[in-house]
Design a protein around this motif. Sequence first.
Motif, short mmCIF file in Angstrom:
data_model
loop_
_atom_site.label_atom_id
_atom_site.label_comp_id
_atom_site.label_asym_id
_atom_site.label_seq_id
_atom_site.Cartn_x
_atom_site.Cartn_y
_atom_site.Cartn_z
N ALA A 16 0.86 -1.18 0.00
CA ALA A 16 0.00 0.00 0.00
C ALA A 16 0.90 1.23 0.00
O ALA A 16 1.98 1.22 0.59
CB ALA A 16 -0.92 0.02 1.22
N ALA A 17 0.45 2.27 -0.67
CA ALA A 17 1.15 3.56 -0.64
C ALA A 17 0.38 4.47 0.31
O ALA A 17 -0.84 4.42 0.37
CB ALA A 17 1.21 4.17 -2.03
N LYS A 18 1.12 5.27 1.06
CA LYS A 18 0.49 6.24 1.95
C LYS A 18 1.01 7.62 1.60
O LYS A 18 2.19 7.82 1.35
CB LYS A 18 0.79 5.92 3.42
N ILE A 19 0.08 8.57 1.55
CA ILE A 19 0.41 9.96 1.27
C ILE A 19 0.02 10.76 2.51
O ILE A 19 -1.08 10.59 3.05
CB ILE A 19 -0.37 10.47 0.04
N TYR A 20 0.90 11.62 2.94
CA TYR A 20 0.67 12.49 4.08
C TYR A 20 0.53 13.92 3.55
O TYR A 20 1.52 14.65 3.42
CB TYR A 20 1.84 12.38 5.07
N PRO A 21 -0.70 14.34 3.18
CA PRO A 21 -0.90 15.63 2.52
C PRO A 21 -0.40 16.82 3.34
O PRO A 21 0.11 17.79 2.79
CB PRO A 21 -2.41 15.72 2.32
N GLY A 22 -0.51 16.75 4.64
CA GLY A 22 -0.02 17.82 5.51
C GLY A 22 1.35 17.52 6.06
O GLY A 22 1.80 18.18 7.00
N GLY A 23 2.00 16.50 5.49
CA GLY A 23 3.29 16.06 6.01
C GLY A 23 3.11 15.15 7.21
O GLY A 23 2.00 14.96 7.71
N ASN A 24 4.20 14.54 7.65
CA ASN A 24 4.15 13.76 8.88
C ASN A 24 5.05 14.45 9.90
O ASN A 24 5.53 15.56 9.66
CB ASN A 24 4.52 12.29 8.64
N VAL A 32 4.74 17.44 1.49
CA VAL A 32 3.91 16.23 1.49
C VAL A 32 4.84 15.03 1.61
O VAL A 32 5.86 14.95 0.91
CB VAL A 32 3.08 16.13 0.19
N GLY A 33 4.50 14.08 2.47
CA GLY A 33 5.27 12.85 2.61
C GLY A 33 4.60 11.70 1.86
O GLY A 33 3.37 11.67 1.73
N VAL A 34 5.41 10.79 1.33
CA VAL A 34 4.88 9.58 0.67
C VAL A 34 5.72 8.39 1.11
O VAL A 34 6.91 8.53 1.40
CB VAL A 34 4.88 9.69 -0.87
N ALA A 35 5.09 7.23 1.15
CA ALA A 35 5.80 6.01 1.53
C ALA A 35 5.06 4.79 0.99
O ALA A 35 3.87 4.85 0.71
CB ALA A 35 5.92 5.91 3.05
N VAL A 36 5.81 3.70 0.84
CA VAL A 36 5.26 2.41 0.41
C VAL A 36 5.42 1.44 1.58
O VAL A 36 6.48 1.40 2.22
CB VAL A 36 6.00 1.87 -0.84
#
Length: 153
Positions: A16-24, A32-36
């Motif tokens: 799953a990919a996760k997007i952190y629109p407000g950052g983490n 913006v943060g993104v991770a798999v």
Amino acid sequence: DKVQSPVFSCFGHQWAAKIYPGGNEASKQGYVGVAVYNVLPESIEAYFKIILKHPTDQAKPALAFGSGDKTVTFHAKGQRGRGTPDFAERGTMLTYLNNGTLTLEIHMRTYKQGEHTSFVPTNPFCDNMLKVFNNEEKSDVTFEVGGEVESAP
């Protein structure tokens, strides 16, 4: 806050990919943060790259982050994702939306052999032919060598 993609499959694992629109918590202000994440209970070593291409303007550069030329461990059950807290500035990413949808490309590669799910049975033809050929009672093959006739064993 985060947004998670639907689960997808690759190398016999679920991701799953996760997007952190407000950052983490580790993001710079306005990024913006993104991770798999690996969803399954087994860890896996893999290379990865997350790419965001502009949907209409090919002249705009693609935004990308990845592991480069080294493998990283994707831990079991989403314990630790792989990505970056500072993928791009939020304002920049908003210009990459296509009708309100953000499309990330996830490229992955591993050297681990996946389990084969197809089954190909062995061909018994050769074994069966040898059994028939070596059966003296049912043999109807003869060899003539130097004027002498021999039945096949």
